[in-house]
Enzyme design. Structure first.
Site, PDB file in Angstrom:
ATOM      1  N   TRP A 129       5.140  -9.829   6.075  1.00 29.01           N
ATOM      2  CA  TRP A 129       5.211 -10.234   4.666  1.00 29.01           C
ATOM      3  C   TRP A 129       5.555  -9.028   3.798  1.00 29.01           C
ATOM      4  O   TRP A 129       6.227  -9.159   2.784  1.00 29.01           O
ATOM      5  CB  TRP A 129       3.897 -10.880   4.238  1.00 29.01           C
ATOM      6  CG  TRP A 129       3.920 -11.331   2.810  1.00 29.01           C
ATOM      7  CD1 TRP A 129       3.174 -10.846   1.784  1.00 29.01           C
ATOM      8  CD2 TRP A 129       4.773 -12.339   2.229  1.00 29.01           C
ATOM      9  NE1 TRP A 129       3.493 -11.498   0.610  1.00 29.01           N
ATOM     10  CE2 TRP A 129       4.469 -12.414   0.851  1.00 29.01           C
ATOM     11  CE3 TRP A 129       5.752 -13.181   2.745  1.00 29.01           C
ATOM     12  CZ2 TRP A 129       5.109 -13.297  -0.018  1.00 29.01           C
ATOM     13  CZ3 TRP A 129       6.393 -14.066   1.883  1.00 29.01           C
ATOM     14  CH2 TRP A 129       6.074 -14.118   0.523  1.00 29.01           C
TER      15      TRP A 129
ATOM     16  N   GLU B 286       8.724 -17.467   2.655  1.00 27.24           N
ATOM     17  CA  GLU B 286       7.938 -17.643   3.873  1.00 27.24           C
ATOM     18  C   GLU B 286       8.838 -17.950   5.072  1.00 27.24           C
ATOM     19  O   GLU B 286       8.615 -17.436   6.167  1.00 27.24           O
ATOM     20  CB  GLU B 286       6.912 -18.779   3.708  1.00 27.24           C
ATOM     21  CG  GLU B 286       5.866 -18.569   2.642  1.00 27.24           C
ATOM     22  CD  GLU B 286       4.825 -17.497   2.938  1.00 27.24           C
ATOM     23  OE1 GLU B 286       4.878 -16.900   4.029  1.00 27.24           O
ATOM     24  OE2 GLU B 286       3.978 -17.259   2.082  1.00 27.24           O
TER      25      GLU B 286
ATOM     26  N   TYR C  20       0.416  -7.917  -5.663  1.00 29.00           N
ATOM     27  CA  TYR C  20       0.639  -9.297  -5.218  1.00 29.00           C
ATOM     28  C   TYR C  20      -0.702  -9.956  -4.870  1.00 29.00           C
ATOM     29  O   TYR C  20      -0.995 -11.078  -5.301  1.00 29.00           O
ATOM     30  CB  TYR C  20       1.588  -9.293  -4.011  1.00 29.00           C
ATOM     31  CG  TYR C  20       1.677 -10.599  -3.282  1.00 29.00           C
ATOM     32  CD1 TYR C  20       2.306 -11.701  -3.860  1.00 29.00           C
ATOM     33  CD2 TYR C  20       1.135 -10.749  -2.006  1.00 29.00           C
ATOM     34  CE1 TYR C  20       2.381 -12.920  -3.188  1.00 29.00           C
ATOM     35  CE2 TYR C  20       1.205 -11.953  -1.328  1.00 29.00           C
ATOM     36  CZ  TYR C  20       1.832 -13.032  -1.925  1.00 29.00           C
ATOM     37  OH  TYR C  20       1.907 -14.237  -1.253  1.00 29.00           O
TER      38      TYR C  20
END
Length: 197
Positions: A56, A48, A26
């Site tokens: 995350w 988010e 990522y």
């Protein structure tokens, strides 16, 4: 002591991504790359806002679950999710089963389309908060990283005014970093120059 994932190459990276293989991928391919596509912006807004209060890494591991559960991040479809589907989603372990976050995603899909109508695209709207081009921060260590900026404060305030939910300044700044409105790769990270426009 926290164990970091060992990558096979010797490239210097931002230390936050060294948790597991998908996290590194990522970081190496997506994070900080300028996004102009509305559907991708909507995907990150959902992810988010789901992250609020979580890591995350947790959301990244559930990303495919979100893709399936939220119609491949098609905001037109998400905006029409009925209450019966909200109840289904609350039973789905592949996403964060928080009723407020699920309802916020549906609400935000509707608000997202209102922004599109007003500005022509969500991308045009959001990029207006940074003058249409990425802000190049020059961070030499993670300790220099901020949780919010004046730009994220202004954007979060405007989103709230427009009815968006679960998108405070910290969450909005994470979105702005992820979608390349800010280049917050560390200057010695190999991606810093690659994503720089």
């Amino acid at each position: 002591m926290k164990k970091t994932f060992q990558v096979s190459d010797e490239k210097p990276r931002c230390s936050w991504c060294l948790g597991f293989e998908e996290y590194v991928a990522y970081h190496d391919t997506e994070w900080g790359v300028p996004v102009w596509d509305d559907r991708v912006h909507f995907e990150f807004l959902i992810l988010e806002s789901a992250q609020a209060g979580l890591s995350w890494a947790t959301i990244l591991k559930k990303r495919e679950g979100y893709r399936k559960a939220f119609a491949d991040f098609d905001y037109k479809v998400v905006a029409e999710f009925p209450e019966s589907y909200v109840q289904e989603l609350l039973q789905d372990p592949s996403i964060v089963r928080n009723v407020l976050k699920i309802r916020a995603a549906i609400n935000n899909a509707k608000c997202f389309m209102e922004v599109q109508q007003e500005f022509g695209s969500f991308s045009k709207y959001i990029w207006g908060f940074v003058g249409g081009k990425p802000i190049q921060n020059r961070l030499s260590s993670m300790s220099e990283a901020q949780a919010t900026t004046k730009e994220s404060d202004l954007l979060a305030k405007d989103l709230k005014k427009r009815g968006f939910k679960f998108l405070g300044s910290t969450t909005v700044y994470a979105h702005m970093q992820a979608t390349g409105l800010f280049n917050d790769h560390l200057v010695d990270c190999f991606r810093y120059k690659e994503v720089k426009i």
